[in-house]
Design an enzyme around this catalytic site. Structure first.
Site: not given
Length: 181
Positions: A75, A163
């Site tokens: 991530y 993101e």
């Protein structure tokens, strides 16, 4: 007849909401016929996720992407730090899952790197990030270059947030951005 010339194609609903996969908005297809069938089903369907209202979102567009064999899902997020006026990079070895849940249940698995206002992301910053992501060797160098390029895009676009989940390592040891918002 093969049009797409890939062994695996991922069809992704293009709606402004996370959690599309769990809601049926991301499907892996193994041939062109499956792709056509999946696109036909997906266009016009309603997706309801924790990030939509009860009314959900209607799928009007899909995105086709090569399917990869994934070894590791990470991530990575770059966002504006409202406290300092700089930017913060949030990253974790626990990509591909609900990152909010990881943050609540295992906050030690989430790393933060603050970049001072007006400063750039430097090579040593990127090296620290890839080290904390558990990467080494050629994969780490490739990830470092990607992270620096993503940061430059963030700054040049004057973005509020980028993101990437997952920021992935494939079985062929390539670093790929598989989903970006």
């Amino acid at each position: 007849v093969t049009w797409l010339n890939e062994e695996k194609i991922v069809v992704k609903a293009q709606v402004h909401a996370g959690g599309r996969g769990k809601a049926g908005g991301i499907k892996v297809c193994l041939n062109d016929e499956e792709v056509v069938e999946t696109v036909d089903k997906m266009i016009g369907m309603k997706i309801v996720t924790p990030q939509t209202s009860e009314a959900g979102k209607i799928v009007r567009r899909v995105y086709l992407e090569k399917g990869y064999e994934i070894k590791n899902e990470l991530y990575l997020c770059i966002t504006v730090d409202r406290e300092t006026g700089g930017n913060t990079i949030i990253y974790s070895q626990k990509g591909g899952v609900n990152i909010e849940e990881v943050s609540e249940k295992n906050p030690e698995d989430i790393f933060h790197m603050k970049i001072a206002p007006g400063s750039d992301l430097l090579t040593h910053h990127a090296r620290t990030i890839v080290y904390n992501l558990g990467l080494s060797g050629p994969i780490a160098k490739q990830a470092q270059k990607n992270i620096i390029a993503i940061y430059k895009a963030f700054v040049s676009l004057d973005a509020a947030m980028i993101e990437i989940n997952p920021f992935a390592v494939t079985d062929q040891n390539e670093v790929v951005v598989l989903d970006c918002k």
